[in-house]
Design a protein around this motif. Structure first.
Motif, PDB file in Angstrom:
ATOM      1  N   ARG A 110       5.216 -29.290 -10.556  1.00 45.74           N
ATOM      2  CA  ARG A 110       4.858 -29.524 -11.871  1.00 45.74           C
ATOM      3  C   ARG A 110       5.825 -28.791 -12.910  1.00 45.74           C
ATOM      4  NH1 ARG A 110      -1.413 -31.127 -13.069  1.00 45.74           N
ATOM      5  NH2 ARG A 110      -1.817 -32.288 -11.110  1.00 45.74           N
ATOM      6  N   ASN A 114       9.076 -30.075 -14.910  1.00 43.31           N
ATOM      7  CA  ASN A 114       8.924 -29.793 -16.512  1.00 43.31           C
ATOM      8  C   ASN A 114      10.425 -28.960 -16.742  1.00 43.31           C
ATOM      9  OD1 ASN A 114       8.072 -29.915 -18.974  1.00 43.31           O
ATOM     10  ND2 ASN A 114       7.251 -27.682 -18.826  1.00 43.31           N
ATOM     11  N   TRP A 277       1.017 -23.403 -18.826  1.00 39.67           N
ATOM     12  CA  TRP A 277       1.838 -24.333 -19.727  1.00 39.67           C
ATOM     13  C   TRP A 277       2.872 -25.177 -19.278  1.00 39.67           C
ATOM     14  CZ3 TRP A 277       2.334 -19.515 -23.425  1.00 39.67           C
ATOM     15  CH2 TRP A 277       1.110 -19.476 -24.486  1.00 39.67           C
ATOM     16  N   SER A 278       3.789 -24.523 -18.414  1.00 38.30           N
ATOM     17  CA  SER A 278       4.709 -25.358 -17.915  1.00 38.30           C
ATOM     18  C   SER A 278       4.322 -26.634 -17.039  1.00 38.30           C
ATOM     19  CB  SER A 278       5.638 -24.572 -16.914  1.00 38.30           C
ATOM     20  OG  SER A 278       6.546 -25.329 -16.087  1.00 38.30           O
ATOM     21  N   GLY A 280       1.422 -28.123 -17.431  1.00 36.68           N
ATOM     22  CA  GLY A 280       0.627 -28.940 -18.134  1.00 36.68           C
ATOM     23  C   GLY A 280      -1.039 -28.586 -18.132  1.00 36.68           C
TER      24      GLY A 280
END
Ligand code: ME8
Length: 519
Positions: A110, A114, A277-278, A280
């Protein structure tokens, strides 16, 4: 539906047996978990071991065993320590478990999707002991002029092909987080340190290694293993079933509290939110960094010969005495010291003399003089005043302090209420009333009985075995052993019960300092 509360400890490196710092953290987390359960929350409590990385690989090589054998052997000591100290974890997460590899690889994919991962070459300093990269500017000079990490550990110059995470991109959002959610990092001193560090700008982070293979393989780049902190931090979501985002993950994530030691604040408050955060994924609510525990003011080390096995202390002084001592002695968040003398001193004065004698005096007097549980006749001002003090401590001050992680303060509020009961028993002198006013004697004993039951509940998160033994002895039903219930329903079950108190056995027998420590 009950409010959820997800609490974690750091996962320990099983490159040796657990030390007092590990016990301290596990106990503190357990006190908080038990406290939250007593408030009716649906608590999920996770701990575990961090089994990859160069530190583990090197230790195994040194011992001539495989990293797997080392991890298996030492992890058992950590499990035994948690069980032995009555640490009520729900999940013990090991990072060598296949599901943890899957979770870490999914987080990686993920972050890559990103656009936050790229291949480059790392050239810089690495401390195996800290499993951390450092900038030249952060290093300090050792006594022989050698370079050391800011933690005083050896560093080595490392050059290798590596995947990088675009940490630099997250400096601004992190600073925004720290100012908008001032409680994200506690205590405040640690928050200030982290803010200053991030304000200085962040470099991209090397997140894979090629010079050894003890770790989680990077998806699609299998000659790389992930930097151990990438997979270590992922443990907090693996234990909830990630990448399956239904079930426990949906129920418990984000964590309400990551409880860690001060030396690993940077990883939890800079890297971890950025990775999440990266990818999600929501970030945790709070990170609390406790201080370090020192042995008579000194860091424990093999060379000083002062390494203490926490289970040894538990065996010598009792699990609940050790738990009480550790939470009571040191303001949570600050560094502190322990020694056998200090444990014996607190155990004897606070648990033995102040609380234990109060219980012993009251319950044995009741057992000897009444064939029923004492009942309140008519209240007088001294009784009401005591109910007020004890009720305030147990229903308000203790839970409020524990909610705020001010564990020492909560225990202090409890102890003040114990002292108030001791002053009351001396003033009221039920042994004199026995002859002069048996009815008043019964009211005094009933008042003390109720107050003692409340005090047992007030300290139950800290000394669960002793508190429950006492409450069992007193015939207090399990469902009434919460701060609120013991205040609200203390009386009716007792008034109706046929319960007959037996002569009590001492809760906290006097501790003697073993001869080797009595110097
Ligand atoms: O740091 N007093 O593991 P660890 C109090 N694997 N706490 C102490 C302490 C002391 N003297 N010494 C250590 C790691 N601690 C990583 C964590 S989390 C995703 C990975 C604390 O075995 C330390 O600060 O070195 C940490 O919170 C915990 O014990 C485990 O330390």
């Amino acid at each position: 539906m009950a409010e959820k509360y997800y609490i974690t400890t750091a996962i320990s490196y099983p490159n040796g047996r657990p030390h007092i710092g590990h016990a301290y953290e596990a106990i503190a987390a357990d006190v908080i978990a038990r406290h939250q359960r007593m408030q009716g929350k649906d608590v999920r409590f996770q701990t575990g071991t961090d089994e990859h990385g160069l530190k583990m690989a090197q230790k195994a090589r040194e011992l001539g065993v495989t990293p797997t054998a080392l991890a298996d052997e030492m992890t058992q000591y950590f499990i035994d320590m948690c069980d032995g100290l009555n640490v009520s974890y729900d999940v013990f997460q090991r990072t060598t478990e296949p599901l943890h590899h899957l979770a870490s690889q999914e987080l990686w994919r993920r972050m890559e999707a990103n656009g936050d991962l790229y291949l480059d070459r790392y050239e810089g300093w690495y401390s195996v002991r800290d499993e951390a990269y450092y900038d030249e500017s952060e290093l300090i000079e050792g006594e022989g002029g050698e370079k050391l990490s800011p933690q005083g550990t050896p560093v080595e110059w490392t050059v290798e092909e590596s995947w990088f995470f675009r940490l630099s991109k997250y400096a601004e959002p992190l600073l925004k987080l720290y100012s908008e959610q001032p409680n994200f990092i506690r205590p405040e001193s640690r928050r200030n340190e982290i803010m200053r560090f991030v304000e200085g700008g962040l470099r991209d982070l090397s997140v894979s290694r090629t010079s050894f293979d003890w770790g989680v393989k990077v998806p699609g780049s299998e000659q790389h293993v992930m930097y151990v902190w990438v997979d270590a931090l992922t443990n907090y979501i693996t234990g909830l079933g990630f990448p399956d985002e239904q079930g426990d993950f949906a129920k418990y994530w984000p964590a309400d509290l990551h409880l860690i030691g001060k030396d690993i604040t940077r990883f939890h408050t800079i890297y971890w939110p950025a990775f999440l955060w990266s990818a999600g994924i929501a970030i945790p609510e709070h990170v609390f960094s406790h201080g370090f525990l020192l042995n008579r003011g000194l860091k424990e080390s093999k060379s000083l010969g002062n390494v203490t096995d926490p289970m040894d202390l538990a065996e010598r002084f009792g699990v609940d005495v050790l738990r009480y001592f550790l939470m009571r002695e040191v303001a949570f968040g600050q560094d502190g010291s322990y020694s056998p003398e200090a444990i014996v001193m607190r155990g004897n004065t606070e648990l033995g003399n102040a609380f234990g004698n109060l219980v012993q005096r009251t319950l044995s007097f009741i057992a000897k003089n009444l064939e029923w549980l004492p009942q309140i006749g008519g209240h007088d001002a001294a009784d009401s005043a005591l109910f007020e003090v004890v009720g305030n401590a147990v229903q308000k001050a203790v839970p409020a302090a524990f909610d705020d992680l001010a564990l020492q303060q909560g225990i202090d509020a409890w102890l003040q209420a114990v002292f108030a009961c001791n002053a009351y028993i001396d003033e009221q002198a039920p042994w004199t009333l026995r002859k002069t006013d048996p009815e008043r004697m019964e009211t005094v004993l009933a008042t003390l009985y109720i107050c003692i039951a409340q005090l047992a509940v007030g300290i139950r998160a800290v000394t669960p075995t002793k508190a429950d033994a006492l409450l069992d002895m007193m015939g207090i039903p399990v469902e009434n052993r919460t701060y609120q219930e013991i205040g609200a329903h203390w009386y009716s079950p007792l008034a109706e019960s046929e319960f007959n108190l037996a002569a009590p056995s001492p809760l906290f027998p006097r501790l003697e300092l073993p001869p080797e420590d009595a110097a």
